[in-house]
Design an enzyme around this catalytic site. Sequence first.
Site, PDB file in Angstrom:
ATOM      1  CE  LYS A  79      -3.879   2.104   2.722  1.00  0.00           C
ATOM      2  NZ  LYS A  79      -4.783   1.928   4.079  1.00  0.00           N
ATOM      3  CB  SER A 154      -8.093   3.594   2.874  1.00  0.00           C
ATOM      4  OG  SER A 154      -7.300   2.925   4.014  1.00  0.00           O
ATOM      5  CB  SER A 178      -8.346   0.762   5.904  1.00  0.00           C
ATOM      6  OG  SER A 178      -8.974   2.143   5.987  1.00  0.00           O
TER       7      SER A 178
END
Lengths: 486, 102
Positions: A79, A154, A178
């Site tokens: 990420k 997210s 997330s």
Amino acid sequence: MSLTEKTAAELLALQAAGKASAVEITDAFLASIADRDQKVQAFMHVEGANAKAVAAVIDAKRKSGAKLGALAGVPIAIKDVLCTKGIPTTCSSKILEGFVPPYDATVVARLKAADAILIGKTNMDEFAMGSSTENSAYKTTRNPWDPERIPGGSSGGSAAAVAACLAPVSLGTDTGGSIRQPASLCGIVGIKPTYGRVSRYGMIAFASSLDQIGPFTHDVYDNALLMEIISGFDPHDATSVNQPVPAYTKTLNDKVEGLRIGVPKEFFGEGLDSEVEAAIRTALKEYEKLGAKLIDVSLPHSSYAVSVYYIVATAEASSNLARFDGMHYGHRTKQKADLIGTYAKSRGEAFGKEVQRRIMLGTYALSSGYKDAYYLKALKVRRLIKNDFDAAFEKCDVIMGPTAPTAAFKKGEKSDNPLAMYLSDIYTISCNLAGIAGLSIPCGFTKTNLPIGLQLLSPPFDEERMLRVARMYEAATDWHTKRPTV
Amino acid sequence: MSLTLDEVRKVAKLARLEMSDADLATMQKQLSAILDYVDQLGQLNTDGVEPLAHPLPVANVFREDVIGTCLTPDEALANAPNRLADFFGVPAVFDTDEPVSH
């Protein structure tokens, strides 16, 4: 079955048996990205030549008989909130456009030491603020099961990358759901470890008392494997806890005797989609067949969790994001202004709307005259939420319920209504507030073929048992073997 | 709880966020809606409840004061929007036109 549909464990076994090389594996995933990522839009940055070079070194090491790391030759996507030395790291924000970190996050350094191959950086909601990955300043990631739908957020890019077989495993971060929510919406496994289990050094902070890093994988074994590598004390993060890391993969198939599953009535109330509820009830029945006992528990302050979260997380974010001032790195306005004006213009120009909204909310909640009514009040209710879990875990070993109230929603469906978006994290948020561990595993599909996730919540530092409990179910079902047609 | 436009403007100033009047108006609406929702916390009696700022019982963490590796000036300055020799160039803190030069 092609190489890209395999798990990390299978890729390790293929290499050990001489049936595939790290270079072949890396090539296969790079080809998959080249072929499919224009549809999925999971990646912010792809490490092509560098990934191949690392793979070649690992193959040479293997040939020479040198000792290899636990993830040797397995590609991993990261990420874009995690710092990667020499590789752009943007947090999917314009304010960090072109930022190249001079050091690796601890988790990245550990993966490299385990001979994993960093294959790219993934898209996310800007600064991890969102539940759909639509808040990225760069691109909209699609759900691999339905391109008209969002992958969750997210960490939507990391979840979609694994689900779409663009990487066998990936890392995300979870501040209010997330990791677990996108894992659920993409039909894969995602864990939010106990607060303090994994070092946050090199993770660009959103809400420091809530953030944790964790892996996305196709199955529970891979998740346990990644957890062994990334967990543990780190002198660079004073909140990482100095406790031994269990050998999660070694005990994974040990049966949990006398398992007591807490089922909170608050997780089955208004707003829960009926198809999701049916899948969760069926999964709980499966556990009963496996010898578990279902126990009614109550988390009476659950309905306050979203409120507490949007005060605590935004307050911490307003402080953490003060560092983006256009002075040392990141965007600086081209307009002429004095120092304060330069801060305000740089930040106003380069932070997206949701980030600005949360900084504003957090600033307000901490401002003179409102701090007691909002921030302090939220911290008190946070204590009550933690007490609820403490009481529930006296009666059960693990709590179960849905990860998200619905399956993946459509692009744009909630983007104009921040509050509706916030409520999609209703079952995941309290776990972060209490600092406990949570895991989402696939447990079925809707009639329209969208994945549904079962959430497991465990007491702090009880990941070892939680992973075994997840594995019990996985061993009896085949949801984790399903792959979307991209 | 609804916020006035002036309150929103003040918060934007505190947060060092420059935004247009239209954005301030949108922010006023959205923040008020979120605060209305959050006001549910007021229904709870929390008298005598100890605030929980952190999930772990965190205490100060000490270590030996030893020199480790650190970034070189080039590494530290590599992302600077305005590098001036071995310094970060910044706008003047006081009211002058030009950035400080060396």
